[in-house]
Design an enzyme around this catalytic site. Structure first.
Site, short mmCIF file in Angstrom:
data_model
loop_
_atom_site.label_atom_id
_atom_site.label_comp_id
_atom_site.label_asym_id
_atom_site.label_seq_id
_atom_site.Cartn_x
_atom_site.Cartn_y
_atom_site.Cartn_z
N ASN A 96 -36.67 -10.01 10.32
CA ASN A 96 -36.74 -9.91 8.98
C ASN A 96 -35.77 -9.68 7.85
O ASN A 96 -35.70 -8.21 7.99
CB ASN A 96 -38.39 -9.29 8.56
CG ASN A 96 -39.99 -9.88 8.87
OD1 ASN A 96 -39.57 -10.85 8.46
ND2 ASN A 96 -40.62 -9.47 9.90
N GLU A 97 -35.46 -10.46 7.74
CA GLU A 97 -33.45 -9.95 7.51
C GLU A 97 -34.40 -9.95 5.65
O GLU A 97 -35.90 -9.61 5.22
CB GLU A 97 -32.80 -11.27 7.02
CG GLU A 97 -32.40 -11.61 8.39
CD GLU A 97 -31.45 -11.02 9.10
OE1 GLU A 97 -31.68 -9.71 9.07
OE2 GLU A 97 -31.71 -11.59 10.02
N PRO A 98 -32.89 -8.86 5.14
CA PRO A 98 -33.17 -8.64 3.84
C PRO A 98 -33.99 -10.04 2.52
O PRO A 98 -33.12 -10.98 2.41
CB PRO A 98 -31.26 -8.06 3.57
CG PRO A 98 -31.45 -7.70 4.56
CD PRO A 98 -32.08 -8.38 5.53
#
Ligand code: GLP
Length: 310
Positions: free
Chosen positions: A171-173
């Site tokens: 879950n990237e920025p």
């Protein structure tokens, strides 16, 4: 039954919670192996408790270097102390896309090598996102993955590592709080960090299938582990910063029983270690105003107010 559950005493308790600086319980161990052993033994105790009640244990599992010592300890408990995985169901957080299970970098292969091939888990109880699917089948697979987690009764215990971008799973920025399992585009920093595994950044897949923030926060217990000084800055943001999509791990602050487990190196940027005098009497942290602490504090003060030390 496990005969020798060892008590590992944390080096420092979550004192700073009282000071309102840390927004999530943090336990710091003297070493990563102590921390991993403590978490593995907690998982083993849960498996045994649920087994005794005739229930399955549903584990959410992570890859990367961080959880490998937990898996080593679980394998030891299986071999030497009779811990059985017959009643365990697992869901892995993520997998690169595209990715074949035979590739060196495949998370499916990683899990076989680090855990599943060494314990008595039923292969039909193992779930890992499928990196071989064509694009048009990915969304359906993700919805089905969520359904399987629900049908299994939800995740009892979720292990997490953390990436330099603050990602949990992948879950990237920018990942929203209500995100579920889906295809995601990897951040450049994440691809750079994976470059050595893939013999060059250009070989790192641009996408991955990952459980979402909401999928992770639905677990009953969530434990994020981080070891090493390179994790210290992002740990500070996750623990002391505000909840924000910029650091997905900060969402754990909103979970009623999420915890962070660190070694001393990963804890170095937390206020209670870096500038504990800002929080209250040093004795609260088992410290005193010895010459080293006085020197560190004087240097910090000089830099903060931008005045030279006389
Ligand atoms: C990858 C994984 C994450 C993991 C992170 C950190 O990005 N998708 O789940 O937490 O790497 O890896 P390591 O534990 O090797 O530092």
């Amino acid at each position: 039954m496990i005969s020798s559950i060892e008590t590992v005493t944390p080096a420092f308790g979550p004192h700073a919670l009282a000071a309102g600086v840390e927004h999530i319980p943090v336990t710091v161990y003297g070493s990563s192996s102590q921390a991993s052993r403590a978490v593995a033994q907690e998982i083993a105790a849960l498996i045994q408790l649920k087994h005794a009640r005739g229930e399955h244990t549903v584990l959410g599992l992570a890859t990367g270097s961080t959880p490998t010592s937990i898996y080593d300890e679980l394998i030891r408990l299986h071999r030497e102390e009779g811990l059985s995985f017959k009643n365990v169901i697992t869901f892995n957080l993520d997998e690169y896309w595209p990715m074949s299970p035979e590739e060196l970098q495949s998370y499916r292969r990683f899990m076989r090598e680090h855990l599943f091939d060494h314990v008595d888990i039923d292969p039909k109880n193992v779930h890992i996102p499928d990196g071989t699917l064509p694009m048009e089948k990915v969304a359906g697979f993700c919805a089905e993955y969520e359904r399987k987690m629900r049908d299994a009764g939800g995740i009892d215990y979720q292990i997490l590592g953390i990436g330099r971008t603050g990602h949990v799973g992948f879950n990237e920025p920018g990942s929203p709080r209500d995100s579920r399992t889906r295809l995601i585009t990897l951040d450049r920093v994440t691809r750079m960090d994976a470059a050595s595994d893939f013999f060059g950044e250009w070989n790192v897949p641009r996408k991955a299938i990952t459980m979402g923030v909401e999928s992770i926060l639905s677990a009953r217990t969530v434990v994020l582990l981080a070891f090493g000084e390179h994790k210290a800055p992002v740990i500070r943001r996750a623990v002391e910063g505000e909840v924000s999509a910029a650091v997905a791990a900060s969402y754990l602050q909103q979970h009623p029983s999420a915890r962070i487990v660190l070694d001393t190196s990963a804890a170095t940027e937390l206020t209670r270690f870096k500038t504990p005098w800002l929080l209250g009497p040093l004795e609260m942290f088992g410290l005193k105003w010895d010459s080293k602490t006085t020197r560190t504090a004087a240097t910090w003060l000089a830099m903060t107010v931008k005045k030279p030390l006389l």
